[in-house]
Design a protein around this motif. Structure first.
Motif, PDB file in Angstrom:
ATOM      1  N   VAL A 184     -88.622  14.380  -2.550  1.00 29.46           N
ATOM      2  CA  VAL A 184     -88.661  13.180  -1.696  1.00 29.46           C
ATOM      3  C   VAL A 184     -90.023  12.497  -1.837  1.00 29.46           C
ATOM      4  O   VAL A 184     -90.114  11.267  -1.959  1.00 29.46           O
ATOM      5  CB  VAL A 184     -88.367  13.549  -0.224  1.00 29.46           C
ATOM      6  CG1 VAL A 184     -88.652  12.371   0.700  1.00 29.46           C
ATOM      7  CG2 VAL A 184     -86.915  14.008  -0.068  1.00 29.46           C
ATOM      8  N   ARG A 185     -91.105  13.304  -1.874  1.00 29.58           N
ATOM      9  CA  ARG A 185     -92.448  12.724  -2.002  1.00 29.58           C
ATOM     10  C   ARG A 185     -92.543  11.892  -3.291  1.00 29.58           C
ATOM     11  O   ARG A 185     -93.024  10.766  -3.298  1.00 29.58           O
ATOM     12  CB  ARG A 185     -93.478  13.866  -2.050  1.00 29.58           C
ATOM     13  CG  ARG A 185     -94.924  13.393  -1.900  1.00 29.58           C
ATOM     14  CD  ARG A 185     -95.919  14.500  -2.248  1.00 29.58           C
ATOM     15  NE  ARG A 185     -95.642  15.792  -1.648  1.00 29.58           N
ATOM     16  CZ  ARG A 185     -95.981  16.151  -0.414  1.00 29.58           C
ATOM     17  NH1 ARG A 185     -96.628  15.295   0.346  1.00 29.58           N
ATOM     18  NH2 ARG A 185     -95.691  17.352   0.041  1.00 29.58           N
ATOM     19  N   ILE A 186     -91.992  12.439  -4.375  1.00 26.88           N
ATOM     20  CA  ILE A 186     -92.053  11.730  -5.661  1.00 26.88           C
ATOM     21  C   ILE A 186     -91.227  10.436  -5.594  1.00 26.88           C
ATOM     22  O   ILE A 186     -91.648   9.385  -6.070  1.00 26.88           O
ATOM     23  CB  ILE A 186     -91.582  12.664  -6.796  1.00 26.88           C
ATOM     24  CG1 ILE A 186     -92.677  13.712  -7.032  1.00 26.88           C
ATOM     25  CG2 ILE A 186     -91.262  11.904  -8.069  1.00 26.88           C
ATOM     26  CD1 ILE A 186     -92.307  14.804  -7.999  1.00 26.88           C
ATOM     27  N   ALA A 187     -90.055  10.529  -4.970  1.00 24.17           N
ATOM     28  CA  ALA A 187     -89.203   9.325  -4.867  1.00 24.17           C
ATOM     29  C   ALA A 187     -89.912   8.241  -4.047  1.00 24.17           C
ATOM     30  O   ALA A 187     -89.864   7.051  -4.384  1.00 24.17           O
ATOM     31  CB  ALA A 187     -87.866   9.692  -4.220  1.00 24.17           C
ATOM     32  N   VAL A 188     -90.588   8.656  -2.980  1.00 23.67           N
ATOM     33  CA  VAL A 188     -91.307   7.688  -2.135  1.00 23.67           C
ATOM     34  C   VAL A 188     -92.450   7.069  -2.931  1.00 23.67           C
ATOM     35  O   VAL A 188     -92.638   5.845  -2.941  1.00 23.67           O
ATOM     36  CB  VAL A 188     -91.819   8.374  -0.839  1.00 23.67           C
ATOM     37  CG1 VAL A 188     -92.804   7.477  -0.093  1.00 23.67           C
ATOM     38  CG2 VAL A 188     -90.639   8.753   0.059  1.00 23.67           C
ATOM     39  N   GLU A 189     -93.204   7.914  -3.651  1.00 20.34           N
ATOM     40  CA  GLU A 189     -94.323   7.377  -4.450  1.00 20.34           C
ATOM     41  C   GLU A 189     -93.828   6.423  -5.525  1.00 20.34           C
ATOM     42  O   GLU A 189     -94.480   5.439  -5.866  1.00 20.34           O
ATOM     43  CB  GLU A 189     -95.095   8.522  -5.117  1.00 20.34           C
ATOM     44  CG  GLU A 189     -96.123   9.141  -4.176  1.00 20.34           C
ATOM     45  CD  GLU A 189     -96.635  10.484  -4.675  1.00 20.34           C
ATOM     46  OE1 GLU A 189     -96.362  10.837  -5.852  1.00 20.34           O
ATOM     47  OE2 GLU A 189     -97.283  11.181  -3.875  1.00 20.34           O
ATOM     48  N   ALA A 190     -92.627   6.695  -6.054  1.00 17.44           N
ATOM     49  CA  ALA A 190     -92.089   5.849  -7.135  1.00 17.44           C
ATOM     50  C   ALA A 190     -91.503   4.540  -6.601  1.00 17.44           C
ATOM     51  O   ALA A 190     -91.123   3.667  -7.374  1.00 17.44           O
ATOM     52  CB  ALA A 190     -91.025   6.629  -7.909  1.00 17.44           C
ATOM     53  N   GLY A 191     -91.396   4.429  -5.277  1.00 15.29           N
ATOM     54  CA  GLY A 191     -90.977   3.137  -4.728  1.00 15.29           C
ATOM     55  C   GLY A 191     -89.639   3.119  -4.001  1.00 15.29           C
ATOM     56  O   GLY A 191     -89.138   2.030  -3.672  1.00 15.29           O
ATOM     57  N   GLU A 218     -95.926   5.741   7.021  1.00 14.92           N
ATOM     58  CA  GLU A 218     -96.938   4.738   6.635  1.00 14.92           C
ATOM     59  C   GLU A 218     -96.295   3.554   5.904  1.00 14.92           C
ATOM     60  O   GLU A 218     -96.659   2.405   6.099  1.00 14.92           O
ATOM     61  CB  GLU A 218     -97.991   5.383   5.728  1.00 14.92           C
ATOM     62  CG  GLU A 218     -98.949   6.294   6.496  1.00 14.92           C
ATOM     63  CD  GLU A 218     -99.663   7.298   5.582  1.00 14.92           C
ATOM     64  OE1 GLU A 218    -100.246   8.233   6.125  1.00 14.92           O
ATOM     65  OE2 GLU A 218     -99.590   7.157   4.329  1.00 14.92           O
ATOM     66  N   LYS A 219     -95.321   3.869   5.025  1.00 11.13           N
ATOM     67  CA  LYS A 219     -94.704   2.789   4.234  1.00 11.13           C
ATOM     68  C   LYS A 219     -93.447   2.224   4.891  1.00 11.13           C
ATOM     69  O   LYS A 219     -92.771   1.384   4.301  1.00 11.13           O
ATOM     70  CB  LYS A 219     -94.317   3.319   2.850  1.00 11.13           C
ATOM     71  CG  LYS A 219     -95.485   3.746   1.987  1.00 11.13           C
ATOM     72  CD  LYS A 219     -94.963   4.125   0.609  1.00 11.13           C
ATOM     73  CE  LYS A 219     -96.093   4.391  -0.365  1.00 11.13           C
ATOM     74  NZ  LYS A 219     -95.637   4.630  -1.729  1.00 11.13           N
ATOM     75  N   GLY A 220     -93.075   2.746   6.046  1.00 12.60           N
ATOM     76  CA  GLY A 220     -91.859   2.251   6.721  1.00 12.60           C
ATOM     77  C   GLY A 220     -90.581   2.617   5.971  1.00 12.60           C
ATOM     78  O   GLY A 220     -89.604   1.849   5.969  1.00 12.60           O
ATOM     79  N   ILE A 221     -90.581   3.794   5.337  1.00 16.97           N
ATOM     80  CA  ILE A 221     -89.376   4.255   4.613  1.00 16.97           C
ATOM     81  C   ILE A 221     -88.305   4.634   5.640  1.00 16.97           C
ATOM     82  O   ILE A 221     -88.589   5.299   6.634  1.00 16.97           O
ATOM     83  CB  ILE A 221     -89.699   5.516   3.768  1.00 16.97           C
ATOM     84  CG1 ILE A 221     -90.919   5.303   2.875  1.00 16.97           C
ATOM     85  CG2 ILE A 221     -88.469   5.996   2.994  1.00 16.97           C
ATOM     86  CD1 ILE A 221     -90.765   4.297   1.807  1.00 16.97           C
ATOM     87  N   ILE A 222     -87.083   4.232   5.367  1.00 17.00           N
ATOM     88  CA  ILE A 222     -85.985   4.592   6.272  1.00 17.00           C
ATOM     89  C   ILE A 222     -85.373   5.917   5.819  1.00 17.00           C
ATOM     90  O   ILE A 222     -85.024   6.073   4.640  1.00 17.00           O
ATOM     91  CB  ILE A 222     -84.929   3.475   6.291  1.00 17.00           C
ATOM     92  CG1 ILE A 222     -85.551   2.251   6.970  1.00 17.00           C
ATOM     93  CG2 ILE A 222     -83.657   3.916   7.000  1.00 17.00           C
ATOM     94  CD1 ILE A 222     -84.592   1.160   7.316  1.00 17.00           C
ATOM     95  N   LEU A 223     -85.274   6.846   6.740  1.00 21.75           N
ATOM     96  CA  LEU A 223     -84.572   8.103   6.435  1.00 21.75           C
ATOM     97  C   LEU A 223     -83.106   7.924   6.832  1.00 21.75           C
ATOM     98  O   LEU A 223     -82.801   7.278   7.838  1.00 21.75           O
ATOM     99  CB  LEU A 223     -85.191   9.278   7.190  1.00 21.75           C
ATOM    100  CG  LEU A 223     -86.635   9.626   6.821  1.00 21.75           C
ATOM    101  CD1 LEU A 223     -87.100  10.851   7.602  1.00 21.75           C
ATOM    102  CD2 LEU A 223     -86.779   9.889   5.312  1.00 21.75           C
ATOM    103  N   SER A 224     -82.231   8.519   6.021  1.00 24.15           N
ATOM    104  CA  SER A 224     -80.791   8.268   6.197  1.00 24.15           C
ATOM    105  C   SER A 224     -80.001   9.569   6.192  1.00 24.15           C
ATOM    106  O   SER A 224     -80.327  10.514   5.465  1.00 24.15           O
ATOM    107  CB  SER A 224     -80.342   7.368   5.044  1.00 24.15           C
ATOM    108  OG  SER A 224     -78.952   7.387   4.901  1.00 24.15           O
TER     109      SER A 224
END
Ligand code: KIV
Ligand code: ZN
Length: 398
Positions: free
Chosen positions: A156-163, A197-203
């Motif tokens: 998940v960390r990698i997916a978030v860093e990749a955008g 921090e980036k406002g990622i939505i968890l689903s």
């Protein structure tokens, strides 16, 4: 800090279509997509573009006609899938690519023959590729609930860093419990500060193999998930996906508990369920919550008496809330005199106490032999003198 709006991501046309008896033509998918737009869903997963030419065509057609919700195509974490998905949704007003890759050792080893490192590399590459086409990319670590937790967090960390802008953690085989599922969301969010921090939505994305899909979805929402993936009438792989109508009704009826808002127009729920039932080969079972034929039907005498005194005795929401015309007091062998009198009055027959007692005995004898008692059956057991006294009926005959 989490906002309190829950995004409804409808996968009736993708995961739902993957269940036996549910395949749809492009025209049928379009009809359903219009119903979903009217229902107010935020995202429509219109298909899996790489799966077939038909799926590609359906997604492309939907992107032209449906302008309000976001339109997503599913894609495996492979460049050819992502490129085709990007082409299928290129005309959408708000396109999304949904990339998935297995995260459990079981799937990596037996299904994909990939090492963990290869899977992590692919995660980053495929999310970056998807982001080169669209700003809105969802990533799903498939089988998240059976994945080793440290590895899941790393993926998940990698997916978030990749955008990735949405991270969906599926209970692919319906294995989780509400407590575990909620805990997974809290842990992932706590261990990856970039999510907030980036406002990622968890689903959430839950399957119903143990009948827990809706409970698990609600647990995820309590734990901070702000997108819920679901399907109308709960259709989907095997035992199905979380039923959209149940999640939406629960969030509304128990807003005191969940404290979230949605864009779902609740009074469109029943109509949407009916549209789907006419397109696929089966309807929801009669005892299905919210949209089943019996969801607002009462047969036992005690319940019918309570309903007539005050519907709140046995209904936690009105049928009208979800677009169902009215409550049914079904006459059967458990019904009492109150419901019988009520129905007779609706049909235009005023009866005395003694007459009611007499009719009631006949009625119970008939109900013992017959599963459904229709209005004509009821009229048939009335003595002639009562039948002749009929006033204008106030209800339709069955
Ligand atoms: O159940 C599942 O894991 C899926 C993914 C593709 C999101 O449907
Ligand atoms: Zn699924």
């Amino acid at each position: 800090m989490t906002n309190n709006h829950v995004v409804f991501f409808d996968t009736t046309l993708r995961d739902g279509e993957q269940s036996p008896g549910c395949s749809m033509t492009t025209q049928e998918k379009l009809t359903m997509a219009h119903a979903l737009e009217d229902l107010g869903v935020d995202v429509i997963e219109a298909g899996f573009a790489m799966a077939s030419e038909g799926d590609f065509a359906a997604i492309a057609t939907i992107t032209q006609a449906i302008r309000k919700p976001r339109i997503a195509s599913l894609a495996r974490a492979k460049s050819e899938d992502i490129e085709i998905a990007a082409r299928a949704i290129e005309h959408a007003t708000r396109p999304r690519i949904h990339v998935f890759l297995a995260a459990s050792d079981l799937h990596l080893e037996y299904k994909l023959r990939l090492s963990r490192q290869e899977a992590l590399d692919r995660t980053g590459e495929s999310v970056r590729l998807a982001r080169s086409f669209v700003d809105d990319v969802e990533f799903s670590p498939e089988d998240a609930t059976r994945s080793e937790r440290d590895f899941l967090v790393e993926m998940v960390r990698i997916a978030v860093e990749a955008g990735a802008t949405t991270i969906n953690m599926p209970d692919t085989v319906g294995y989780s419990t509400p407590e575990e599922y909620g805990q997974m969301f809290r842990e992932v969010r706590g261990r990856i500060p970039a999510v907030d921090e980036k406002g990622i939505i968890l689903s959430s994305h839950c399957h119903d193999d143990l009948g827990l899909a809706v409970a698990n979805s609600l647990a995820a929402i309590s734990a901070g998930a702000r997108q819920v993936e679901c399907a109308v009438n709960g259709i989907g792989e095997r035992a199905g996906n979380a039923a959209l109508e149940e999640v939406a009704a629960a969030l509304y009826v128990r807003k005191d508990h969940y404290g979230v808002t949605t864009s779902i127009k609740l009074d469109q729920i029943y109509a949407t369920s009916q549209v789907l039932g006419q397109i696929i080969t089966f309807k929801p079972s009669p005892n299905k919550a919210v949209v089943g034929d019996n969801a607002f039907a009462h047969e036992s005498g005690i319940h019918q008496h309570g309903m007539l005194a005050n519907p709140l005795c046995y209904e936690i929401m009105t049928p009208g809330l979800v677009g169902v015309a009215k409550t049914h007091l079904v006459l059967g062998k458990h019904s009492g005199r109150a419901a019988l009198r009520h129905r007779l009055e609706q049909l235009g027959f005023q009866v005395s106490r003694d007459e009611l007692q007499h009719i009631y005995y006949r009625f119970v004898a008939l109900a013992d032999r017959k599963k459904n008692i229709y209005d004509q059956d009821l009229i048939g057991i009335l003595p002639d003198e009562i039948r002749e006294r009929r006033h204008e009926p106030v209800a339709e005959l069955d």
